[in-house]
Design an enzyme around this catalytic site. Structure first.
Site, short mmCIF file in Angstrom:
data_model
loop_
_atom_site.label_atom_id
_atom_site.label_comp_id
_atom_site.label_asym_id
_atom_site.label_seq_id
_atom_site.Cartn_x
_atom_site.Cartn_y
_atom_site.Cartn_z
N ARG A 66 2.47 -6.12 -0.62
CA ARG A 66 2.03 -7.64 -0.62
C ARG A 66 2.99 -8.20 -1.75
NH1 ARG A 66 0.63 -7.17 3.69
NH2 ARG A 66 -1.62 -7.42 4.40
N HIS B 158 8.36 -11.15 5.71
CA HIS B 158 6.93 -10.35 6.12
C HIS B 158 6.95 -9.96 7.37
CE1 HIS B 158 2.73 -9.92 4.56
NE2 HIS B 158 2.75 -9.18 5.40
N1 LIG Z 1 4.78 -6.05 5.07
C1 LIG Z 1 3.92 -5.62 6.34
O1 LIG Z 1 4.34 -6.14 7.39
C2 LIG Z 1 2.88 -5.04 6.07
C3 LIG Z 1 2.23 -4.21 7.15
C4 LIG Z 1 1.06 -3.42 7.21
C5 LIG Z 1 0.72 -3.22 5.78
N2 LIG Z 1 1.11 -3.87 4.58
C6 LIG Z 1 0.77 -3.50 3.35
O2 LIG Z 1 0.61 -2.06 3.34
C7 LIG Z 1 -0.42 -1.55 2.51
C8 LIG Z 1 -0.65 -0.14 2.76
O3 LIG Z 1 -1.24 0.16 3.92
P1 LIG Z 1 -1.99 1.52 4.48
O4 LIG Z 1 -2.31 1.36 5.73
O5 LIG Z 1 -0.98 2.73 4.04
O6 LIG Z 1 -3.16 1.48 3.12
P2 LIG Z 1 -4.16 2.70 2.74
O7 LIG Z 1 -3.97 3.63 4.03
O8 LIG Z 1 -5.39 2.31 2.54
O9 LIG Z 1 -3.03 3.30 1.56
C9 LIG Z 1 -3.43 2.76 0.51
C10 LIG Z 1 -2.71 3.65 -0.39
O10 LIG Z 1 -2.51 3.15 -1.88
C11 LIG Z 1 -3.27 3.97 -2.83
N3 LIG Z 1 -3.66 3.22 -3.79
C12 LIG Z 1 -4.58 1.97 -4.02
N4 LIG Z 1 -4.81 1.61 -5.17
C13 LIG Z 1 -4.15 2.33 -6.01
C14 LIG Z 1 -4.00 2.50 -7.31
N5 LIG Z 1 -4.72 1.45 -8.10
N6 LIG Z 1 -3.20 3.42 -7.97
C15 LIG Z 1 -2.53 4.14 -7.34
N7 LIG Z 1 -2.55 4.29 -5.88
C16 LIG Z 1 -3.41 3.42 -5.06
C17 LIG Z 1 -4.31 4.70 -2.29
O11 LIG Z 1 -4.59 5.97 -2.90
P3 LIG Z 1 -5.60 7.12 -2.37
O12 LIG Z 1 -4.80 7.92 -1.47
O13 LIG Z 1 -5.92 7.91 -3.57
O14 LIG Z 1 -6.67 6.21 -1.78
C18 LIG Z 1 -3.43 5.14 -0.84
O15 LIG Z 1 -2.58 6.12 -0.98
C19 LIG Z 1 -1.47 -2.64 3.10
O16 LIG Z 1 -2.71 -2.84 2.21
C20 LIG Z 1 -0.91 -3.87 3.27
O17 LIG Z 1 -0.73 -4.61 1.88
C21 LIG Z 1 2.15 -4.75 4.91
#
Ligand SMILES: NC(=O)c1ccc[n+]([C@@H]2O[C@H](COP(=O)([O-])OP(=O)(O)OC[C@H]3O[C@@H](n4cnc5c(N)ncnc54)[C@H](OP(=O)(O)O)[C@@H]3O)[C@@H](O)[C@H]2O)c1
Length: 320
Positions: A235, A283
Protein backbone atom coordinates in the site's frame (compact mmCIF):
# COMPACT_ATOMS: atom_id res chain seq x y z
CA UNK A 1 -36.49 -8.29 15.23
CA UNK A 2 -33.54 -10.08 13.56
CA UNK A 3 -34.03 -11.28 10.03
CA UNK A 4 -33.82 -14.91 9.02
CA UNK A 5 -30.29 -15.81 7.89
CA UNK A 6 -31.49 -17.19 4.55
CA UNK A 7 -31.38 -15.15 1.38
CA UNK A 8 -30.67 -11.89 3.11
CA UNK A 9 -29.98 -9.01 0.77
CA UNK A 10 -26.57 -7.93 -0.50
CA UNK A 11 -25.33 -4.35 -0.65
CA UNK A 12 -22.53 -3.48 -3.06
CA UNK A 13 -20.52 -0.29 -2.44
CA UNK A 14 -17.40 -0.03 -4.58
CA UNK A 15 -16.13 3.49 -3.85
CA UNK A 16 -14.21 4.71 -6.90
CA UNK A 17 -14.62 1.40 -8.80
CA UNK A 18 -17.41 0.74 -11.30
CA UNK A 19 -20.05 -1.28 -9.38
CA UNK A 20 -21.67 -2.74 -12.54
CA UNK A 21 -19.35 -5.78 -13.01
CA UNK A 22 -19.71 -6.60 -9.29
CA UNK A 23 -23.50 -6.38 -9.40
CA UNK A 24 -23.60 -8.49 -12.58
CA UNK A 25 -21.31 -11.13 -11.05
CA UNK A 26 -23.43 -11.30 -7.88
CA UNK A 27 -26.71 -11.53 -9.78
CA UNK A 28 -25.24 -14.29 -11.97
CA UNK A 29 -24.51 -16.55 -8.99
CA UNK A 30 -27.33 -15.40 -6.67
CA UNK A 31 -30.41 -14.87 -8.88
CA UNK A 32 -32.82 -15.24 -5.93
CA UNK A 33 -31.13 -12.82 -3.58
CA UNK A 34 -32.00 -9.10 -3.53
CA UNK A 35 -28.96 -7.04 -4.57
CA UNK A 36 -28.64 -3.29 -4.03
CA UNK A 37 -25.93 -0.98 -5.30
CA UNK A 38 -25.07 1.96 -3.06
CA UNK A 39 -26.56 4.62 -2.87
CA UNK A 40 -29.73 2.63 -3.69
CA UNK A 41 -30.59 1.42 -0.17
CA UNK A 42 -34.39 1.35 0.33
CA UNK A 43 -34.33 -0.93 3.42
CA UNK A 44 -31.06 -0.96 5.42
CA UNK A 45 -32.49 -3.69 7.71
CA UNK A 46 -32.73 -6.12 4.79
CA UNK A 47 -28.96 -6.16 4.17
CA UNK A 48 -27.12 -9.26 5.47
CA UNK A 49 -23.90 -8.94 3.49
CA UNK A 50 -21.99 -5.85 2.39
CA UNK A 51 -19.50 -6.24 -0.46
CA UNK A 52 -17.37 -3.13 -0.21
CA UNK A 53 -14.33 -1.21 -1.33
CA UNK A 54 -13.76 2.10 0.44
CA UNK A 55 -17.36 2.47 1.68
CA UNK A 56 -18.52 5.87 2.97
CA UNK A 57 -17.90 6.35 6.73
CA UNK A 58 -21.00 5.33 8.68
CA UNK A 59 -22.61 3.26 5.90
CA UNK A 60 -21.83 -0.14 7.44
CA UNK A 61 -22.91 0.99 10.92
CA UNK A 62 -26.31 1.92 9.45
CA UNK A 63 -27.08 -1.73 8.54
CA UNK A 64 -28.67 -3.26 11.69
CA UNK A 65 -28.84 -6.88 10.44
CA UNK A 66 -25.44 -7.14 8.81
CA UNK A 67 -23.86 -10.62 9.15
CA UNK A 68 -20.54 -9.93 7.43
CA UNK A 69 -18.52 -7.38 5.53
CA UNK A 70 -16.75 -8.71 2.42
CA UNK A 71 -13.74 -6.66 1.36
CA UNK A 72 -13.49 -6.61 -2.42
CA UNK A 73 -9.70 -6.65 -2.16
CA UNK A 74 -7.07 -8.55 -0.17
CA UNK A 75 -6.16 -5.40 1.76
CA UNK A 76 -8.56 -4.15 4.42
CA UNK A 77 -7.00 -0.80 5.32
CA UNK A 78 -10.00 0.81 3.54
CA UNK A 79 -12.08 -0.63 6.41
CA UNK A 80 -10.04 -1.08 9.57
CA UNK A 81 -9.09 2.60 9.91
CA UNK A 82 -12.81 3.58 9.87
CA UNK A 83 -14.41 4.66 13.15
CA UNK A 84 -17.53 2.85 14.36
CA UNK A 85 -17.29 -0.22 12.15
CA UNK A 86 -19.96 -2.75 13.22
CA UNK A 87 -18.69 -5.77 15.19
CA UNK A 88 -19.33 -8.34 12.44
CA UNK A 89 -16.71 -10.48 10.70
CA UNK A 90 -14.69 -8.77 7.95
CA UNK A 91 -13.92 -11.37 5.28
CA UNK A 92 -11.04 -10.54 2.96
CA UNK A 93 -10.10 -11.82 -0.50
CA UNK A 94 -7.93 -14.90 -0.69
CA UNK A 95 -8.01 -16.22 -4.25
CA UNK A 96 -5.61 -18.08 -6.49
CA UNK A 97 -6.42 -15.65 -9.31
CA UNK A 98 -5.41 -12.58 -7.30
CA UNK A 99 -2.38 -14.38 -5.86
CA UNK A 100 -1.11 -15.36 -9.32
CA UNK A 101 -1.58 -11.84 -10.59
CA UNK A 102 0.54 -10.48 -7.74
CA UNK A 103 3.21 -13.15 -8.17
CA UNK A 104 3.43 -12.23 -11.86
CA UNK A 105 3.85 -8.53 -11.10
CA UNK A 106 6.49 -8.98 -8.41
CA UNK A 107 8.42 -11.52 -10.50
CA UNK A 108 8.32 -9.13 -13.45
CA UNK A 109 9.75 -6.34 -11.29
CA UNK A 110 12.45 -8.51 -9.72
CA UNK A 111 13.53 -9.64 -13.18
CA UNK A 112 13.33 -6.09 -14.57
CA UNK A 113 15.94 -4.94 -12.05
CA UNK A 114 17.96 -8.16 -12.05
CA UNK A 115 18.14 -8.32 -15.88
CA UNK A 116 18.71 -4.54 -16.20
CA UNK A 117 15.67 -4.07 -18.44
CA UNK A 118 15.56 -0.30 -17.85
CA UNK A 119 19.23 0.13 -18.80
CA UNK A 120 18.69 -1.93 -21.96
CA UNK A 121 15.61 0.16 -22.82
CA UNK A 122 17.71 3.32 -22.51
CA UNK A 123 20.41 1.75 -24.68
CA UNK A 124 17.84 0.73 -27.28
CA UNK A 125 16.45 4.27 -27.41
CA UNK A 126 20.03 5.48 -28.10
CA UNK A 127 20.64 2.65 -30.66
CA UNK A 128 23.49 1.39 -28.47
CA UNK A 129 24.66 -2.24 -28.77
CA UNK A 130 26.41 -2.99 -25.47
CA UNK A 131 26.23 -6.11 -23.35
CA UNK A 132 26.05 -5.37 -19.62
CA UNK A 133 27.66 -7.62 -16.99
CA UNK A 134 24.93 -9.97 -15.74
CA UNK A 135 25.03 -11.56 -12.27
CA UNK A 136 23.40 -14.93 -11.64
CA UNK A 137 20.09 -15.08 -9.77
CA UNK A 138 21.98 -17.08 -7.13
CA UNK A 139 24.09 -13.97 -6.47
CA UNK A 140 21.03 -11.81 -5.76
CA UNK A 141 19.32 -11.75 -2.37
CA UNK A 142 15.60 -10.99 -2.45
CA UNK A 143 13.87 -10.14 0.83
CA UNK A 144 10.09 -10.23 1.05
CA UNK A 145 8.41 -8.17 3.79
CA UNK A 146 5.02 -9.74 4.47
CA UNK A 147 4.97 -13.53 4.11
CA UNK A 148 1.21 -13.89 3.92
CA UNK A 149 -0.82 -15.41 1.10
CA UNK A 150 0.85 -13.20 -1.52
CA UNK A 151 4.38 -13.13 -0.11
CA UNK A 152 4.60 -16.91 0.25
CA UNK A 153 3.50 -17.60 -3.33
CA UNK A 154 5.90 -14.99 -4.71
CA UNK A 155 8.72 -16.45 -2.62
CA UNK A 156 8.19 -19.92 -4.09
CA UNK A 157 8.44 -18.65 -7.67
CA UNK A 158 11.56 -16.60 -6.93
CA UNK A 159 13.20 -19.61 -5.24
CA UNK A 160 12.43 -21.64 -8.37
CA UNK A 161 14.16 -18.95 -10.47
CA UNK A 162 17.26 -19.40 -8.33
CA UNK A 163 17.24 -16.20 -6.23
CA UNK A 164 18.35 -16.33 -2.60
CA UNK A 165 15.06 -15.54 -0.89
CA UNK A 166 14.26 -14.52 2.68
CA UNK A 167 10.96 -13.54 4.24
CA UNK A 168 10.09 -11.23 7.12
CA UNK A 169 6.77 -11.34 8.94
CA UNK A 170 5.48 -10.86 12.49
CA UNK A 171 6.00 -14.56 13.17
CA UNK A 172 8.71 -16.36 11.14
CA UNK A 173 7.09 -18.28 8.25
CA UNK A 174 8.25 -21.67 6.97
CA UNK A 175 8.52 -21.89 3.19
CA UNK A 176 10.92 -24.43 1.61
CA UNK A 177 14.13 -22.75 0.48
CA UNK A 178 13.28 -19.41 2.13
CA UNK A 179 15.21 -18.02 5.08
CA UNK A 180 12.73 -16.90 7.73
CA UNK A 181 12.98 -13.72 9.84
CA UNK A 182 10.35 -12.55 12.28
CA UNK A 183 9.34 -9.55 14.36
CA UNK A 184 11.17 -6.37 15.28
CA UNK A 185 14.36 -8.23 16.22
CA UNK A 186 14.46 -9.98 12.87
CA UNK A 187 14.15 -6.84 10.75
CA UNK A 188 17.74 -5.52 10.78
CA UNK A 189 19.41 -8.86 9.95
CA UNK A 190 16.81 -9.38 7.23
CA UNK A 191 17.56 -5.97 5.68
CA UNK A 192 21.33 -6.46 5.98
CA UNK A 193 21.14 -9.52 3.68
CA UNK A 194 18.72 -8.01 1.14
CA UNK A 195 19.55 -6.58 -2.32
CA UNK A 196 15.98 -6.47 -3.69
CA UNK A 197 13.36 -5.62 -1.05
CA UNK A 198 9.81 -6.66 -1.95
CA UNK A 199 7.05 -5.21 0.23
CA UNK A 200 3.79 -7.16 0.44
CA UNK A 201 2.80 -5.95 3.90
CA UNK A 202 -0.70 -4.79 4.81
CA UNK A 203 -1.12 -1.16 5.85
CA UNK A 204 -1.71 -1.11 9.61
CA UNK A 205 -0.95 1.25 12.48
CA UNK A 206 2.35 -0.65 12.88
CA UNK A 207 3.47 -0.73 9.26
CA UNK A 208 2.57 2.80 8.13
CA UNK A 209 5.62 4.64 6.78
CA UNK A 210 7.97 1.69 7.27
CA UNK A 211 9.57 2.14 3.81
CA UNK A 212 11.59 5.23 4.72
CA UNK A 213 15.21 6.40 4.75
CA UNK A 214 16.24 4.70 8.05
CA UNK A 215 15.14 1.34 6.61
CA UNK A 216 16.71 1.96 3.18
CA UNK A 217 20.04 2.72 4.88
CA UNK A 218 20.05 -0.76 6.44
CA UNK A 219 19.77 -2.66 3.14
CA UNK A 220 22.84 -4.52 1.82
CA UNK A 221 25.27 -2.34 -0.10
CA UNK A 222 27.63 -5.11 -1.21
CA UNK A 223 25.21 -6.85 -3.60
CA UNK A 224 25.64 -7.89 -7.21
CA UNK A 225 23.24 -5.20 -8.53
CA UNK A 226 25.38 -2.26 -7.41
CA UNK A 227 22.85 -0.98 -4.87
CA UNK A 228 19.58 -1.96 -3.23
CA UNK A 229 16.23 -1.88 -5.02
CA UNK A 230 12.76 -1.64 -3.47
CA UNK A 231 9.54 -3.06 -4.90
CA UNK A 232 6.27 -2.06 -3.21
CA UNK A 233 2.89 -3.51 -4.11
CA UNK A 234 1.52 -3.43 -0.53
CA UNK A 235 0.00 0.00 0.00
CA UNK A 236 1.15 3.56 -0.62
CA UNK A 237 0.83 4.38 3.07
CA UNK A 238 3.73 2.01 3.76
CA UNK A 239 6.16 4.30 1.92
CA UNK A 240 7.55 7.79 2.48
CA UNK A 241 7.84 9.04 -1.07
CA UNK A 242 10.05 12.03 -0.27
CA UNK A 243 12.56 9.57 1.21
CA UNK A 244 12.39 7.31 -1.85
CA UNK A 245 13.10 10.28 -4.14
CA UNK A 246 16.02 11.37 -1.93
CA UNK A 247 17.38 7.81 -1.63
CA UNK A 248 17.33 7.36 -5.41
CA UNK A 249 19.05 10.70 -5.96
CA UNK A 250 21.73 9.99 -3.32
CA UNK A 251 22.38 6.41 -4.45
CA UNK A 252 21.03 4.92 -1.20
CA UNK A 253 18.64 3.09 -3.54
CA UNK A 254 19.64 1.98 -7.04
CA UNK A 255 16.07 1.52 -8.27
CA UNK A 256 12.43 1.03 -7.38
CA UNK A 257 9.21 -0.48 -8.68
CA UNK A 258 6.09 1.05 -7.19
CA UNK A 259 2.47 0.05 -7.77
CA UNK A 260 0.96 1.96 -4.84
CA UNK A 261 1.30 5.57 -3.70
CA UNK A 262 0.61 7.91 -0.78
CA UNK A 263 -1.90 9.68 -3.05
CA UNK A 264 -3.59 7.82 -5.92
CA UNK A 265 -3.62 8.65 -8.75
CA UNK A 266 0.04 9.68 -8.35
CA UNK A 267 -0.02 13.46 -8.98
CA UNK A 268 1.56 14.56 -12.28
CA UNK A 269 3.88 16.82 -10.27
CA UNK A 270 5.40 13.92 -8.29
CA UNK A 271 9.18 13.70 -8.80
CA UNK A 272 8.80 9.89 -8.79
CA UNK A 273 7.61 9.95 -12.42
CA UNK A 274 11.05 11.10 -13.57
CA UNK A 275 13.22 9.46 -10.90
CA UNK A 276 16.07 7.28 -12.21
CA UNK A 277 15.55 3.51 -12.55
CA UNK A 278 11.95 3.63 -11.37
CA UNK A 279 9.00 1.60 -12.64
CA UNK A 280 5.56 3.04 -11.89
CA UNK A 281 2.31 1.13 -12.39
CA UNK A 282 -1.14 2.54 -11.47
CA UNK A 283 -2.15 0.20 -8.59
CA UNK A 284 -2.52 -2.52 -11.18
CA UNK A 285 -0.38 -5.31 -9.70
CA UNK A 286 -3.24 -7.62 -8.73
CA UNK A 287 -6.69 -6.46 -9.73
CA UNK A 288 -9.80 -7.87 -8.04
CA UNK A 289 -11.70 -9.71 -10.79
CA UNK A 290 -15.45 -9.91 -9.94
CA UNK A 291 -16.10 -13.17 -11.79
CA UNK A 292 -13.27 -14.86 -9.88
CA UNK A 293 -13.99 -13.41 -6.44
CA UNK A 294 -17.81 -13.30 -6.22
CA UNK A 295 -18.23 -17.13 -6.37
CA UNK A 296 -15.84 -17.39 -3.38
CA UNK A 297 -17.97 -14.88 -1.47
CA UNK A 298 -21.10 -16.79 -2.39
CA UNK A 299 -19.53 -20.02 -1.03
CA UNK A 300 -18.83 -18.21 2.23
CA UNK A 301 -22.43 -16.97 2.51
CA UNK A 302 -23.75 -20.48 1.82
CA UNK A 303 -21.41 -21.97 4.44
CA UNK A 304 -22.48 -19.36 7.01
CA UNK A 305 -26.16 -19.99 6.31
CA UNK A 306 -25.48 -23.72 6.79
CA UNK A 307 -24.09 -22.92 10.25
CA UNK A 308 -20.34 -22.92 9.49
CA UNK A 309 -18.01 -20.03 10.33
CA UNK A 310 -16.60 -17.56 7.82
CA UNK A 311 -12.99 -18.10 6.72
CA UNK A 312 -10.26 -15.53 5.88
CA UNK A 313 -11.61 -13.31 8.62
CA UNK A 314 -9.61 -10.20 9.50
CA UNK A 315 -8.00 -9.95 12.93
CA UNK A 316 -9.29 -6.53 13.92
CA UNK A 317 -6.69 -5.94 16.63
CA UNK A 318 -3.84 -6.71 14.19
CA UNK A 319 -5.66 -4.70 11.44
CA UNK A 320 -5.13 -7.32 8.69
N1 LIG B 1 -1.17 -3.59 -5.32
C1 LIG B 1 -2.16 -4.45 -5.46
O1 LIG B 1 -2.76 -4.58 -6.52
C2 LIG B 1 -2.55 -5.30 -4.28
C3 LIG B 1 -3.44 -6.36 -4.49
C4 LIG B 1 -3.75 -7.19 -3.41
C5 LIG B 1 -3.17 -6.97 -2.17
N2 LIG B 1 -2.30 -5.93 -2.01
C6 LIG B 1 -1.69 -5.69 -0.69
O2 LIG B 1 -0.98 -6.86 -0.29
C7 LIG B 1 -1.16 -6.99 1.12
C8 LIG B 1 -0.82 -8.39 1.57
O3 LIG B 1 -1.81 -9.30 1.16
P1 LIG B 1 -1.85 -10.81 1.71
O4 LIG B 1 -3.07 -11.43 1.18
O5 LIG B 1 -0.54 -11.49 1.46
O6 LIG B 1 -1.98 -10.52 3.29
P2 LIG B 1 -1.83 -11.54 4.51
O7 LIG B 1 -2.01 -12.95 4.04
O8 LIG B 1 -2.69 -11.01 5.60
O9 LIG B 1 -0.28 -11.39 4.94
C9 LIG B 1 0.21 -10.26 5.58
C10 LIG B 1 1.66 -10.55 5.96
O10 LIG B 1 2.23 -9.35 6.53
C11 LIG B 1 2.81 -9.68 7.79
N3 LIG B 1 2.72 -8.54 8.71
C12 LIG B 1 1.64 -7.82 9.07
N4 LIG B 1 1.98 -6.86 9.96
C13 LIG B 1 3.30 -7.00 10.17
C14 LIG B 1 4.24 -6.32 10.99
N5 LIG B 1 3.86 -5.31 11.79
N6 LIG B 1 5.52 -6.74 10.97
C15 LIG B 1 5.90 -7.78 10.19
N7 LIG B 1 5.07 -8.46 9.37
C16 LIG B 1 3.79 -8.07 9.38
C17 LIG B 1 2.00 -10.85 8.31
O11 LIG B 1 2.74 -11.52 9.32
P3 LIG B 1 2.24 -12.91 9.97
O12 LIG B 1 2.47 -13.96 8.90
O13 LIG B 1 3.15 -13.10 11.13
O14 LIG B 1 0.79 -12.72 10.31
C18 LIG B 1 1.80 -11.65 7.03
O15 LIG B 1 2.95 -12.43 6.75
C19 LIG B 1 -2.59 -6.55 1.35
O16 LIG B 1 -2.83 -6.16 2.68
C20 LIG B 1 -2.74 -5.39 0.38
O17 LIG B 1 -2.41 -4.18 1.04
C21 LIG B 1 -2.00 -5.09 -3.03
Amino acid sequence: MRQSTTKGAILIATGPWDPAPWAAAVRAVEPDRPVFVWPDLPDPAAIRYALVWGPPEGLLASLPNLAAIFSLGAGVDHLVFQEGLPEVPIVRVVSSDLTRRMTEWVTLQVLTHHRQALAYARQQAARTWKELAQPQAADVRVGIMGMGVLGRDTAQVLVRLGFRVAGWSRRPTTVAGVEAFGGTDGLDPFLARTDILVCLLPLTAETRGILAMPLFAKLARDGALGGPVIINAGRGGLQVEADIVMALADGVLAGASLDVFEEEPLPAASPLWAAPNVVITPHAAAVSAPKELVPLMREQMAAYEAGRPFTNVVDRAAMY
